[in-house]
Structure formats: structure tokens, C-alpha cells
Design a protein around this motif. Sequence first.
Motif, PDB file in Angstrom:
ATOM      1  N   THR A 184    -124.244 -50.263   9.649  1.00 39.79           N
ATOM      2  CA  THR A 184    -124.205 -51.600  10.248  1.00 39.79           C
ATOM      3  C   THR A 184    -124.499 -51.538  11.746  1.00 39.79           C
ATOM      4  OG1 THR A 184    -121.798 -51.358  10.456  1.00 39.79           O
ATOM      5  CG2 THR A 184    -122.614 -52.541   8.530  1.00 39.79           C
ATOM      6  N   TRP A 185    -123.936 -50.545  12.434  1.00 43.46           N
ATOM      7  CA  TRP A 185    -124.209 -50.383  13.857  1.00 43.46           C
ATOM      8  C   TRP A 185    -125.673 -50.010  14.082  1.00 43.46           C
ATOM      9  CZ3 TRP A 185    -121.811 -52.041  17.914  1.00 43.46           C
ATOM     10  CH2 TRP A 185    -120.418 -52.199  17.914  1.00 43.46           C
ATOM     11  N   ARG A 186    -126.181 -49.120  13.264  1.00 44.44           N
ATOM     12  CA  ARG A 186    -127.572 -48.688  13.410  1.00 44.44           C
ATOM     13  C   ARG A 186    -128.518 -49.871  13.197  1.00 44.44           C
ATOM     14  NH1 ARG A 186    -128.448 -43.030  12.527  1.00 44.44           N
ATOM     15  NH2 ARG A 186    -130.396 -43.528  11.460  1.00 44.44           N
ATOM     16  N   GLY A 187    -128.210 -50.709  12.202  1.00 43.92           N
ATOM     17  CA  GLY A 187    -129.027 -51.892  11.957  1.00 43.92           C
ATOM     18  C   GLY A 187    -128.983 -52.863  13.120  1.00 43.92           C
ATOM     19  N   PHE A 188    -127.797 -53.053  13.672  1.00 48.00           N
ATOM     20  CA  PHE A 188    -127.617 -53.941  14.823  1.00 48.00           C
ATOM     21  C   PHE A 188    -128.478 -53.480  16.000  1.00 48.00           C
ATOM     22  CE2 PHE A 188    -125.207 -54.724  18.818  1.00 48.00           C
ATOM     23  CZ  PHE A 188    -125.298 -56.105  18.846  1.00 48.00           C
ATOM     24  N   GLU A 189    -128.435 -52.194  16.283  1.00 48.31           N
ATOM     25  CA  GLU A 189    -129.197 -51.653  17.412  1.00 48.31           C
ATOM     26  C   GLU A 189    -130.699 -51.832  17.192  1.00 48.31           C
ATOM     27  OE1 GLU A 189    -128.100 -50.611  20.245  1.00 48.31           O
ATOM     28  OE2 GLU A 189    -125.979 -50.787  19.729  1.00 48.31           O
ATOM     29  N   LEU A 206    -124.805 -56.092  11.625  1.00 42.83           N
ATOM     30  CA  LEU A 206    -123.564 -55.488  12.120  1.00 42.83           C
ATOM     31  C   LEU A 206    -122.343 -55.905  11.303  1.00 42.83           C
ATOM     32  CD1 LEU A 206    -122.051 -53.819  14.276  1.00 42.83           C
ATOM     33  CD2 LEU A 206    -121.939 -55.901  15.673  1.00 42.83           C
ATOM     34  N   GLN A 207    -122.303 -57.158  10.858  1.00 35.11           N
ATOM     35  CA  GLN A 207    -121.054 -57.706  10.321  1.00 35.11           C
ATOM     36  C   GLN A 207    -121.053 -57.979   8.814  1.00 35.11           C
ATOM     37  OE1 GLN A 207    -119.685 -61.126  12.553  1.00 35.11           O
ATOM     38  NE2 GLN A 207    -120.170 -60.195  14.513  1.00 35.11           N
ATOM     39  N   HIS A 208    -122.101 -57.631   8.092  1.00 37.22           N
ATOM     40  CA  HIS A 208    -122.135 -58.045   6.686  1.00 37.22           C
ATOM     41  C   HIS A 208    -121.165 -57.275   5.780  1.00 37.22           C
ATOM     42  CE1 HIS A 208    -125.099 -54.717   6.463  1.00 37.22           C
ATOM     43  NE2 HIS A 208    -124.811 -54.653   5.161  1.00 37.22           N
ATOM     44  N   HIS A 209    -120.462 -56.268   6.349  1.00 36.94           N
ATOM     45  CA  HIS A 209    -119.399 -55.588   5.592  1.00 36.94           C
ATOM     46  C   HIS A 209    -118.007 -55.903   6.153  1.00 36.94           C
ATOM     47  CE1 HIS A 209    -121.678 -53.344   2.679  1.00 36.94           C
ATOM     48  NE2 HIS A 209    -122.474 -52.837   3.610  1.00 36.94           N
ATOM     49  N   GLU A 210    -117.928 -56.873   7.055  1.00 38.61           N
ATOM     50  CA  GLU A 210    -116.620 -57.355   7.508  1.00 38.61           C
ATOM     51  C   GLU A 210    -116.024 -58.267   6.431  1.00 38.61           C
ATOM     52  OE1 GLU A 210    -115.224 -56.158  10.063  1.00 38.61           O
ATOM     53  OE2 GLU A 210    -116.747 -55.620  11.552  1.00 38.61           O
ATOM     54  N   GLN A 211    -114.687 -58.423   6.447  1.00 40.85           N
ATOM     55  CA  GLN A 211    -113.999 -59.206   5.426  1.00 40.85           C
ATOM     56  C   GLN A 211    -113.020 -60.187   6.058  1.00 40.85           C
ATOM     57  OE1 GLN A 211    -113.908 -55.514   2.162  1.00 40.85           O
ATOM     58  NE2 GLN A 211    -111.995 -56.516   2.778  1.00 40.85           N
ATOM     59  N   PRO A 212    -112.835 -61.362   5.445  1.00 43.78           N
ATOM     60  CA  PRO A 212    -111.879 -62.338   5.981  1.00 43.78           C
ATOM     61  C   PRO A 212    -110.466 -61.791   6.157  1.00 43.78           C
ATOM     62  CG  PRO A 212    -113.269 -63.384   4.340  1.00 43.78           C
ATOM     63  CD  PRO A 212    -113.585 -61.911   4.298  1.00 43.78           C
ATOM     64  N   ASP A 213    -110.073 -60.810   5.328  1.00 42.01           N
ATOM     65  CA  ASP A 213    -108.719 -60.260   5.437  1.00 42.01           C
ATOM     66  C   ASP A 213    -108.602 -59.188   6.516  1.00 42.01           C
ATOM     67  OD1 ASP A 213    -109.992 -58.068   4.314  1.00 42.01           O
ATOM     68  OD2 ASP A 213    -108.883 -58.112   2.430  1.00 42.01           O
ATOM     69  N   GLY A 214    -109.688 -58.931   7.232  1.00 47.84           N
ATOM     70  CA  GLY A 214    -109.650 -57.975   8.338  1.00 47.84           C
ATOM     71  C   GLY A 214    -109.753 -56.524   7.931  1.00 47.84           C
ATOM     72  N   ARG A 215    -110.084 -56.262   6.675  1.00 44.88           N
ATOM     73  CA  ARG A 215    -110.119 -54.881   6.189  1.00 44.88           C
ATOM     74  C   ARG A 215    -111.542 -54.348   6.013  1.00 44.88           C
ATOM     75  NH1 ARG A 215    -105.898 -54.352   1.304  1.00 44.88           N
ATOM     76  NH2 ARG A 215    -106.316 -52.147   1.747  1.00 44.88           N
ATOM     77  N   GLY A 216    -112.502 -55.036   6.622  1.00 48.06           N
ATOM     78  CA  GLY A 216    -113.886 -54.604   6.488  1.00 48.06           C
ATOM     79  C   GLY A 216    -114.319 -53.639   7.572  1.00 48.06           C
ATOM     80  N   LEU A 217    -115.624 -53.335   7.568  1.00 50.03           N
ATOM     81  CA  LEU A 217    -116.218 -52.419   8.535  1.00 50.03           C
ATOM     82  C   LEU A 217    -117.382 -53.108   9.246  1.00 50.03           C
ATOM     83  CD1 LEU A 217    -116.387 -49.148   6.383  1.00 50.03           C
ATOM     84  CD2 LEU A 217    -114.838 -49.578   8.293  1.00 50.03           C
ATOM     85  N   SER A 228    -120.908 -66.580  11.002  1.00 45.86           N
ATOM     86  CA  SER A 228    -121.065 -67.377   9.777  1.00 45.86           C
ATOM     87  C   SER A 228    -122.253 -66.910   8.938  1.00 45.86           C
ATOM     88  CB  SER A 228    -121.214 -68.860  10.119  1.00 45.86           C
ATOM     89  OG  SER A 228    -122.336 -69.077  10.957  1.00 45.86           O
ATOM     90  N   TYR A 229    -123.327 -66.464   9.595  1.00 47.35           N
ATOM     91  CA  TYR A 229    -124.465 -65.923   8.847  1.00 47.35           C
ATOM     92  C   TYR A 229    -124.047 -64.680   8.061  1.00 47.35           C
ATOM     93  CZ  TYR A 229    -127.550 -68.631  12.042  1.00 47.35           C
ATOM     94  OH  TYR A 229    -128.191 -69.612  12.765  1.00 47.35           O
ATOM     95  N   ASN A 237    -125.142 -60.089  -0.693  1.00 46.29           N
ATOM     96  CA  ASN A 237    -125.254 -58.641  -0.828  1.00 46.29           C
ATOM     97  C   ASN A 237    -124.340 -58.118  -1.931  1.00 46.29           C
ATOM     98  OD1 ASN A 237    -125.909 -55.858   0.148  1.00 46.29           O
ATOM     99  ND2 ASN A 237    -123.767 -55.866   0.752  1.00 46.29           N
ATOM    100  N   ARG A 238    -123.114 -58.610  -1.955  1.00 49.69           N
ATOM    101  CA  ARG A 238    -122.154 -58.136  -2.959  1.00 49.69           C
ATOM    102  C   ARG A 238    -122.595 -58.529  -4.365  1.00 49.69           C
ATOM    103  NH1 ARG A 238    -116.670 -56.504  -2.538  1.00 49.69           N
ATOM    104  NH2 ARG A 238    -117.147 -56.266  -0.321  1.00 49.69           N
TER     105      ARG A 238
END
Length: 341
Positions: A184-189, A206-217, A228-229, A237-238
Motif C-alpha cells: 500500500t505504501w509502495r503504491g501510494f509513492e 495507501l488505504q484500501h486495506h484499512e478497516q472501520p474497526d481500526g484493525r487494518g493496514l 471515502s474512495y 477488492n474484497r
Amino acid sequence: MRYISIERVEPGHYLGKTIYSANGTVMLSAGVQLTVFMINTLNRIGVTMLYIQDTAYADIDISDMVSEETKQAVIREMNETVEAIRSGKEWKAGRIGVQINAILEAVLSSEGVLLQLNDIRTAENQWYVHAMNVCMISTLIGANMGLNSLQLKELAAGALLHDIGKVGAVPWVESTGTLQEHHTWRGFERLKSKQEFSLLTAHIALQHHEQPDGRGLPRGLAADEINSYAKIVAAANRYDNLVNPAIGGLQPQDAVEKLMSMSEKELDHKVLIQFTRIISVYPNGMSVRLSTKETGVVVRQHRGLPSRPVVRIVRGSGEDFEVAEIDLALHTTVFIEAVLT
């Protein structure tokens, strides 16, 4: 046309949909008569499901929102981008942008049509098919959520390139890898360095593996902290990973149920509501068994009622047969009991 397991394909069957290689060229054209060698080769390269022609279902519409020509062009540009990154060369974001515009135009002109993900995947092309599917799903969800044309273009670009950070990367190991090595970081850069893309587009990667419960990456963002995107692309993706035979292997209806169970934990609830309004749970050409114990093939869809399609039943055999269509939107006591692959 019917959608069946490669295990049920026999020599003499005619291919219903064209199969593409990873560089966008045609591997097998629709209409070719399949041989033992072709079937064995398809098995070897990871094909698990195929569309085959069937005179009893010749009128079934499995046309794509995006034309075959556009898909070929997208796959070709994505392949050239990947090869450029792997070889350390500069990749041309403008050329990818042309294909993003083509996808956008096609998807937005298909208002009211349920999305059916019916491209045939191989081990070689599945990364590109996945990228296109995520792009189409995300664009439809975004349109349903009222995004304007500029916002949809930003969303579509980030969706198509959400995994660009995986190219040339050593697989990240949670126990030893630093978060800055995560794809995700590599894609962002990579995306933020291109003036053709906005910073919001880069944040999708960067954020497409983040989660509403705060347990993402990679940063453990929660709820409203997530772009929001990225929430839209996370759901797309999922889902596509769940239905990919090489990863999840779930039938569409089971994948939708799985997604809904992730609401407000791993995926955004508002996004999931819109997702259920744009996806075909039982795609045209799929063989099913009804609660009446009759088997048939899905032939048409109802927007807003994705689990209640029209199913065609062929009763009898040889020249002594009759055809009946059961509209599950009208026959409310009949339901799809199982999908037959």
C-alpha cells in the motif's frame, strides 16, 4: 450460453467468451470448437470456469459493460506498465488514463444494468482482470453514491491501480516486514509521483486495506479517518478476491453474504448497501437448482432484486421437450437452492 466448470467441458463444445492472455492478445476466440488439447491446456493455465455455447440458451445476454476491445486495451496498457516498473523504466500514466476514461464512459452508459463479472481468468491474466473488476465495481458504487465526474475519474484511477505497489515487491511478511515495505505504501509513492493523478487517487492505494474497526493496514485508521474512495475500493477488492477461483472460490451469492458480515468491522456499511444494488448475485448463464428441485439456467436479471432472477427450465429430452421460465420476482415461494458448477 452457459457458465460451467472446466470439469464439465467436453471436446466438441464451442467456447462462449474469448480468453485473453496477460498482454491483451487473444488466447482463444469465442466460437472456437474445443479439443482435448485445448481443454487440458486451459486446465493447466488455471482456468476453472468457462462460458460455452448452448442452443437452448443462445439468447442469453452475457454482454459486458466494457467492450472486449476496451478490455484488451486496458490489459495491454496494464501489462506494459507492469513491465516498465519491473525493469526500472518510467511508466506512462497518461496512456493508462486514456483507458480509465474508456472504462468510465462504458460503465456510466450502462445505468440500470447489474454488473456481471464474467471474464475468464487464467493464472497469467488474473491480476489484470482483478484490476478491471475492482475499477468497474468501484465506479458503479461511486455513481450510486452521487460522485461527480471528476470524483469518479479519481476513484476509477485509484481502483484500477490499487495494487500497483505489488509490482516488483518482495512479499511482505507481517512478523518481519516494516509497514513502509507494505504494498500500500509502495503504491501510494508511485501514484503520488505522477502529476496525472491526484493525491486522493494515491490515497486509495495507501488505504484500501484499512478497516472501520481500526484493525487494518498500514496505519490502523478507523471509520472517518479512512478516505471515502478507499472505503469503496476496499469493498470492491474484497468481493473480487472472494469470487476469484484462485483465491476465494466463492459463488457470488456466498461472497455477498460474506461481505455483509464484515459491515462496520472490515468494510463500510454505506458502501456495502450500494454494492448490493449494482452486483448480479446469480449471473446470466449460471446453472442453478431451485427449491422445486428443478434445475435451470439464469437468463435475466431484476435490478434491485439481485437474488430473484429469471430462470429457464428445460423439461424433457431429445425432440420431446418444453421450455418454461420462472420469474423468481413473481414466484415468491420458489428460491434458488444451490448453484451447479
